[in-house]
Design an enzyme around this catalytic site. Structure first.
Site, mmCIF file in Angstrom:
data_model
loop_
_atom_site.group_PDB
_atom_site.id
_atom_site.type_symbol
_atom_site.label_atom_id
_atom_site.label_comp_id
_atom_site.label_asym_id
_atom_site.label_seq_id
_atom_site.Cartn_x
_atom_site.Cartn_y
_atom_site.Cartn_z
ATOM 1 N N ARG A 44 0.864 -1.182 0.000
ATOM 2 C CA ARG A 44 0.000 0.000 0.000
ATOM 3 C C ARG A 44 0.902 1.235 0.000
ATOM 4 N NH1 ARG A 44 -3.537 -2.847 -1.367
ATOM 5 N NH2 ARG A 44 -5.440 -3.392 -0.249
ATOM 6 N N HIS A 51 -1.797 -0.028 -9.715
ATOM 7 C CA HIS A 51 -2.356 -0.982 -8.741
ATOM 8 C C HIS A 51 -2.875 -2.253 -9.441
ATOM 9 C CE1 HIS A 51 -4.190 -1.192 -4.468
ATOM 10 N NE2 HIS A 51 -4.075 -2.421 -4.960
HETATM 11 P P1 NAP Z 1 -1.027 -11.601 4.974
HETATM 12 O O1 NAP Z 1 -1.116 -13.030 4.615
HETATM 13 O O2 NAP Z 1 -1.834 -11.098 6.124
HETATM 14 O O3 NAP Z 1 0.528 -11.286 5.256
HETATM 15 C C1 NAP Z 1 0.931 -10.072 5.791
HETATM 16 C C2 NAP Z 1 2.380 -10.187 6.243
HETATM 17 O O4 NAP Z 1 2.804 -8.908 6.713
HETATM 18 C C3 NAP Z 1 2.572 -11.164 7.397
HETATM 19 O O5 NAP Z 1 3.796 -11.856 7.255
HETATM 20 C C4 NAP Z 1 2.632 -10.236 8.609
HETATM 21 O O6 NAP Z 1 3.364 -10.744 9.717
HETATM 22 C C5 NAP Z 1 3.365 -9.059 8.005
HETATM 23 N N1 NAP Z 1 3.184 -7.878 8.836
HETATM 24 C C6 NAP Z 1 2.050 -7.334 9.299
HETATM 25 N N2 NAP Z 1 2.311 -6.261 10.057
HETATM 26 C C7 NAP Z 1 3.646 -6.152 10.103
HETATM 27 C C8 NAP Z 1 4.538 -5.252 10.761
HETATM 28 N N3 NAP Z 1 4.084 -4.257 11.540
HETATM 29 N N4 NAP Z 1 5.867 -5.434 10.588
HETATM 30 C C9 NAP Z 1 6.327 -6.451 9.824
HETATM 31 N N5 NAP Z 1 5.541 -7.339 9.173
HETATM 32 C C10 NAP Z 1 4.215 -7.169 9.315
HETATM 33 O O7 NAP Z 1 -1.387 -10.677 3.734
HETATM 34 P P2 NAP Z 1 -1.228 -11.006 2.164
HETATM 35 O O8 NAP Z 1 -2.410 -11.724 1.677
HETATM 36 O O9 NAP Z 1 0.108 -11.589 1.942
HETATM 37 O O10 NAP Z 1 -1.295 -9.516 1.566
HETATM 38 C C11 NAP Z 1 -0.340 -8.548 1.948
HETATM 39 C C12 NAP Z 1 -0.745 -7.172 1.464
HETATM 40 O O11 NAP Z 1 -0.549 -7.072 0.059
HETATM 41 C C13 NAP Z 1 -2.211 -6.797 1.643
HETATM 42 O O12 NAP Z 1 -2.470 -6.347 2.958
HETATM 43 C C14 NAP Z 1 -2.421 -5.721 0.613
HETATM 44 O O13 NAP Z 1 -2.211 -4.449 1.176
HETATM 45 C C15 NAP Z 1 -1.348 -6.005 -0.418
HETATM 46 N N6 NAP Z 1 -1.903 -6.393 -1.725
HETATM 47 C C16 NAP Z 1 -1.662 -5.602 -2.800
HETATM 48 C C17 NAP Z 1 -2.138 -5.968 -4.046
HETATM 49 C C18 NAP Z 1 -1.838 -5.150 -5.261
HETATM 50 O O14 NAP Z 1 -2.405 -5.396 -6.315
HETATM 51 N N7 NAP Z 1 -0.933 -4.201 -5.183
HETATM 52 C C19 NAP Z 1 -2.883 -7.150 -4.184
HETATM 53 C C20 NAP Z 1 -3.098 -7.920 -3.073
HETATM 54 C C21 NAP Z 1 -2.611 -7.537 -1.835
HETATM 55 P P3 NAP Z 1 2.869 -12.068 10.487
HETATM 56 O O15 NAP Z 1 3.260 -13.203 9.562
HETATM 57 O O16 NAP Z 1 3.653 -12.065 11.724
HETATM 58 O O17 NAP Z 1 1.391 -11.943 10.664
HETATM 59 C C1 GLV Z 2 -5.407 -5.334 -3.596
HETATM 60 O O1 GLV Z 2 -4.770 -4.357 -3.424
HETATM 61 C C2 GLV Z 2 -5.772 -6.245 -2.555
HETATM 62 O O2 GLV Z 2 -5.575 -5.921 -1.377
HETATM 63 O O3 GLV Z 2 -6.276 -7.331 -2.889
#
Ligand code: NAP
Ligand code: GLV
Length: 313
Positions: free
Chosen positions: A228, A276
C-alpha cells in the site's frame, strides 16, 4: 430459505460476474449494489465488496460476515460505519499469489540484469558489457511474508536469489531466512539489495519507510512497493533516489490513487509506475473461495482469512 448475499462494486459487469459465479456454487439470492449510493434497506446473510458506500451498513443489516474482494482490508478498517460485531473475511491468495510473484520477479530481474543501464546505453548507441552483480550476494528482502509474500519468496528462491523475510511474528519458510521483531528491522534492511514491501497498511506500518529507513538500506538498493502507498513517505523516497541512496523504485501502489497528474513519480526516470495491478482480484477464483467459506460458516465451521481488528489485518 436461500442465503442472501449483497455484492457491492462500482462496475455493473463485475457485480453480474460475481452473481453468476456465486450461484455456480451456492443456492443464493445475490443482490447487486452500486458503491456510488447507499443501497435500499435489506437484510442479508453476507456482503461482498471492496470499499462499500459510507451508509452501506445502515441499509444492509443482519450480516454474519463481510467478505473483502481484496487481500488488504485497510479501507474497511477505516470505514466510518463498519459494525464492530460483523467479522471481516479477506481473500487468501485466490490466484493473486502467482500474479504477485510474476510482478516482483520481473522487477527483481530488471534490476539484477541491469536492464535500465543497458536501455540507457542503447539510447546513446553504446556497446559495452557491464559487470553483473553476484547472485549469491543479491539478497532480496520481503517485508511481510504472509500468503502473498511467501509465494513471492518461493519464486525468487527458484531463481537462486538469497531471500530474507521480515514479519511481525516469528515465521519459517523453506529456504528463506526469516527475521521478526521491530528491533531487528535495521539488520534486515541493511542486507536488502532489493526491498519488496508486502505487509498490510496498519498503524504499525504507516509511514514506516521514510528517510531514516531508506538510509538503512545498502547504497544503490531498489524498492518494490506492491503493498500500500501509505507504507512509504513519498517525498523521502524521491529524495533518497535523487541522492543516489536508492537506485530506483517500482511502485504499484500510492498514497493517493489514481496517482495525481503532475506527481513527481510520473516523470521520474528512476521510478516505474503501474496502476495498482500487481495482483488483481480474479472473480471466478475469488467467488469460489468465498462460496466455500460461506458453506463452512453455514455448517458452523471456522474459516481462514478472518481479520484481527486489533492488529489491523
Ligand atoms: P497476509 O497473509 O496477512 O501477510 C501479511 C504479512 O505482513 C505477514 O507476514 C505479517 O506478519 C506481516 N506484517 C504485518 N504487520 C507487520 C509489521 N508491523 N511489521 C512487519 N511485518 C508485518 O497478507 P497477504 O495476503 O500476503 O497480503 C499482503 C498485502 O498485500 C495486503 O495487505 C495488501 O495491502 C497487499 N496487496 C496488494 C495488491 C496489489 O495489487 N498491489 C494485491 C493484493 C494484496 P505475520 O506473519 O507475523 O502476521
Ligand atoms: C489489492 O490491493 C488487494 O488488497 O487485494
Amino acid at each position: 430459505m436461500k442465503t442472501r448475499i449483497v455484492v457491492t462494486h462500482s462496475s455493473e459487469t463485475v457485480r453480474q460476474r460475481w452473481g453468476q459465479e456465486l450461484r455456480r456454487h451456492l443456492d443464493a439470492d445475490v443482490v447487486p449494489c452500486d458503491v456510488a449510493s447507499a443501497p435500499a434497506p435489506v437484510r442479508a446473510d453476507y456482503a461482498i465488496g471492496w470499499r462499500p458506500h459510507d451508509d452501506f451498513f445502515k441499509a444492509v443489516t443482519g450480516l454474519k460476515a463481510y467478505f473483502s474482494t481484496g487481500a488488504g482490508v485497510d479501507f474497511l478498517m477505516r470505514h466510518p460505519g463498519f459494525p464492530a460485531t460483523v467479522p471481516i473475511v479477506r481473500l487468501e491468495n485466490a490466484g493473486m499469489g502467482v500474479q504477485m510473484a510474476e510482478y516482483c520477479l520481473h522487477a527483481v530481474l530488471r534490476s539484477f540484469r541491469l536492464a535500465a543501464e543497458y536501455e540507457a546505453q542503447q539510447r546513446e548507441g553504446v556497446w559495452r558489457t557491464l559487470e553483473p552483480p553476484a547472485r549469491d550476494t543479491f539478497t532480496i528482502g520481503v517485508f511481510g511474508i504472509g500468503v502473498l509474500g511467501s509465494e513471492v519468496a518461493r519464486h525468487l528462491r527458484a531463481f537462486g536469489f538469497p531471500v530474507l523475510a521480515f514479519s511481525r511474528g516469528a515465521r519459517s519458510e523453506p529456504g528463506v531466512e526469516c527475521i521478526s521483531g521491530e528491533e531487528r528491522l535495521p539488520e534486515f534492511l541493511a542486507r536488502c539489495r532489493v526491498l519488496i514491501l508486502l505487509a498490510p497498511l496498519t498503524p504499525a506500518t504507516a509511514d514506516l519507510f521514510d528517510a531514516k529507513r531508506f538510509a538503512m538500506l545498502p547504497r544503490g538498493a531498489w524498492l518494490i512497493n506492491v503493498a500500500r502507498g501509505g507504507l512509504v513517505v513519498e517525498e523521502d523516497l524521491v529524495a533518497a533516489i535523487d541522492a543516489g541512496q536508492l537506485a530506483g523504485a517500482t511502485l504499484d501502489v500510492f498514497r493517493t490513487e489514481p496517482l495525481p497528474p503532475g506527481h513527481p513519480f510520473w516523470s521520474h526516470p528512476k521510478v516505474r509506475v503501474t496502476p495498482h495491478v500487481s495482483a488483481r482480484t480474479l472473480v471466478a477464483e475469488s467467488a469460489r473461495q468465498v462460496a466455500d467459506k460461506i458453506l463452512l460458516l453455514e455448517s458452523g465451521k471456522p474459516v481462514g482469512g478472518v481479520v484481527d481488528r486489533t492488529r489491523g489485518y
